[in-house]
Scaffold this motif. Structure first.
Motif, short mmCIF file in Angstrom:
data_model
loop_
_atom_site.label_atom_id
_atom_site.label_comp_id
_atom_site.label_asym_id
_atom_site.label_seq_id
_atom_site.Cartn_x
_atom_site.Cartn_y
_atom_site.Cartn_z
N VAL A 74 0.76 -1.27 0.05
CA VAL A 74 -0.11 -0.02 0.11
C VAL A 74 0.90 1.13 0.24
N ALA A 75 0.81 1.89 -1.13
CA ALA A 75 1.92 2.98 -1.25
C ALA A 75 1.20 4.30 -2.05
N SER A 76 1.66 5.48 -2.14
CA SER A 76 1.42 6.35 -3.08
C SER A 76 2.15 6.72 -4.06
N TYR A 77 3.57 6.13 -4.15
CA TYR A 77 4.49 6.49 -5.35
C TYR A 77 5.43 5.32 -5.49
N VAL A 78 5.74 4.93 -6.72
CA VAL A 78 6.36 3.96 -6.92
C VAL A 78 7.27 3.76 -8.08
N GLY A 79 7.55 5.17 -8.68
CA GLY A 79 8.14 5.48 -9.68
C GLY A 79 9.78 5.33 -10.01
N GLU A 80 10.25 4.94 -8.89
CA GLU A 80 11.86 5.03 -9.05
C GLU A 80 12.35 3.48 -8.87
N ASN A 81 11.58 2.43 -8.89
CA ASN A 81 11.82 1.05 -8.68
C ASN A 81 11.55 0.36 -10.02
N LYS A 82 12.32 -0.14 -10.64
CA LYS A 82 11.93 -0.91 -12.05
C LYS A 82 11.34 -2.29 -11.61
N GLU A 83 11.86 -2.92 -10.71
CA GLU A 83 11.60 -4.05 -10.22
C GLU A 83 10.29 -4.31 -9.65
N PHE A 84 9.80 -3.08 -8.91
CA PHE A 84 8.49 -2.99 -8.60
C PHE A 84 7.64 -3.00 -9.72
N ALA A 85 7.81 -2.06 -10.78
CA ALA A 85 7.14 -1.92 -11.69
C ALA A 85 6.72 -3.35 -12.63
N ARG A 86 8.05 -4.18 -12.84
CA ARG A 86 7.90 -5.48 -13.50
C ARG A 86 7.21 -6.32 -12.72
N GLN A 87 7.07 -6.39 -11.37
CA GLN A 87 6.56 -7.57 -10.59
C GLN A 87 5.08 -7.08 -10.68
N TYR A 88 4.66 -5.87 -10.47
CA TYR A 88 3.14 -5.49 -10.49
C TYR A 88 2.64 -5.81 -11.88
N LEU A 89 3.16 -5.40 -12.91
CA LEU A 89 2.59 -5.77 -14.24
C LEU A 89 2.60 -7.10 -14.58
N SER A 90 3.40 -7.82 -14.06
CA SER A 90 3.37 -9.24 -14.38
C SER A 90 2.52 -10.19 -13.50
N GLY A 91 1.82 -9.26 -12.56
CA GLY A 91 1.08 -10.19 -11.45
C GLY A 91 1.50 -10.65 -10.37
N THR A 98 -2.39 4.79 -3.13
CA THR A 98 -3.41 5.80 -2.05
C THR A 98 -2.80 6.98 -2.20
N PRO A 99 -3.77 8.06 -2.31
CA PRO A 99 -3.02 9.30 -2.42
C PRO A 99 -2.41 9.62 -1.02
N GLN A 100 -1.16 10.49 -1.37
CA GLN A 100 -0.17 10.66 -0.23
C GLN A 100 -0.63 10.98 1.02
N GLY A 101 -1.50 12.32 0.95
CA GLY A 101 -2.00 12.59 2.34
C GLY A 101 -3.15 11.66 2.84
N THR A 102 -3.76 11.00 2.04
CA THR A 102 -4.76 10.08 2.50
C THR A 102 -4.07 9.00 3.05
N LEU A 103 -2.89 8.57 2.64
CA LEU A 103 -2.07 7.32 3.23
C LEU A 103 -1.50 7.76 4.65
N ALA A 104 -1.06 9.07 4.92
CA ALA A 104 -0.54 9.43 6.11
C ALA A 104 -1.70 9.63 7.06
N GLU A 105 -2.83 10.11 6.58
CA GLU A 105 -4.00 10.04 7.58
C GLU A 105 -4.38 8.65 8.02
N ARG A 106 -4.55 7.67 6.98
CA ARG A 106 -4.68 6.26 7.57
C ARG A 106 -3.87 5.78 8.52
N LEU A 107 -2.48 6.18 8.17
CA LEU A 107 -1.70 5.55 9.24
C LEU A 107 -2.00 6.20 10.63
N ARG A 108 -2.00 7.64 10.62
CA ARG A 108 -2.24 8.57 11.92
C ARG A 108 -3.42 8.10 12.69
N ALA A 109 -4.29 7.51 11.80
CA ALA A 109 -5.90 7.36 12.28
C ALA A 109 -5.70 5.93 13.32
#
Length: 259
Positions: A74-91, A98-109
């Motif tokens: 569960v993250a808001s940004y993944v653009g700097e990790n090629k292996e992340f993209a490969r694993q995601y697109l390959s299933g 999750t929107p970044q501010g929403t992620l922060a508030e979900r954790l704080r909550a």
């Protein structure tokens, strides 16, 4: 009250296969690198990670990705990790963006006992209506899609309901900390660390400078020790071992064109 542990192995005791982990950091700034390495070395698998992003290739949480130790993120940004993209697109990896501010508030909550909250962020998009691809099948079709979220109106405007994001464990890094777990973060390295610590049922902090109780100015403490269960003091070498996510330089003045 003394929460200090002597080794990273002791610090991550209890983290087992399938655990949920909230991990501090932004990019690779302020990441709990030593604790992440301990999890990598332990070979723990099936992890679900809550973090702003998943490190970079081979650094931070990126190490766990490369070793196939992460099942879901569960993250808001993944653009700097090629292996992340490969694993995601390959299933191979499930991803809930999750929107970044929403992620922060979900954790704080989660840290303050709020089970869910309403927000305007995401209304009128697939964040609210569902259908975002969480996991792909090997043939490229969507195997798991995000569900729709409850939407209510307040004073004539729509808000969607977001659930708190509690984790089994939290891993954070602090600039200073005392034996009671009171923490001080340095500048931008504070980022997601406090809210991740709040969200973890067991929170572990690696600290660059361990001080004695009473040495920290109470008004300077960013996160009180009530949220922290274990404190790992880092060595000088571990403190100095900090990566640069994207090295950007410019020529020296004497090397500029026309000079």
């Amino acid at each position: 009250m003394d929460k200090v542990v002597s080794t990273a192995t002791q610090a991550v005791v209890g983290i087992g296969n399938g655990a949920t982990i909230a991990s501090g950091g932004f990019g690779i700034c302020g990441i709990p690198a030593v604790l992440i390495d301990a999890i990598a070395d332990a070979g723990i698998t099936g992890l679900e990670i809550y973090s702003n992003n998943c490190g970079t290739d081979g650094i931070g949480l990126g190490k766990l990705l490369e070793r196939k130790q992460i099942r879901r993120v569960v993250a808001s940004y993944v653009g700097e990790n090629k292996e992340f993209a490969r694993q995601y697109l390959s299933g191979e990896l499930e991803v809930e963006l999750t929107p970044q501010g929403t992620l922060a508030e979900r954790l704080r909550a989660a840290g303050v006992g709020i089970p869910a909250f309403y927000t305007r962020t995401g209304t009128g998009t697939q964040v609210a209506t569902g259908g975002l691809p969480w996991r792909y099948a090997q043939d490229g079709s969507v195997a798991v899609a995000s569900p729709p979220k409850p939407v209510s109106e307040f004073e004539g405007r729509s808000f969607l309901l977001e659930r708190a994001l509690a984790a089994d464990f939290a891993l954070v890094r602090a600039w200073k900390g005392d034996r009671h777990g009171n923490l001080v973060f340095r500048m931008a390295a504070r980022n997601f660390n406090p809210v991740c610590a709040m969200a973890g049922r067991i929170a572990v902090a690696e600290v660059e400078h361990l001080v004695e109780p009473g040495d920290l100015d109470p008004d300077s403490i960013h996160l009180p020790g009530v949220y922290i269960d274990r404190v790992l003091p880092l060595t000088a070498a571990q403190v100095a071992d900090k990566g640069i996510e994207r090295l950007t330089t410019r020529p020296r003045p004497s090397e500029l064109p026309g000079e």
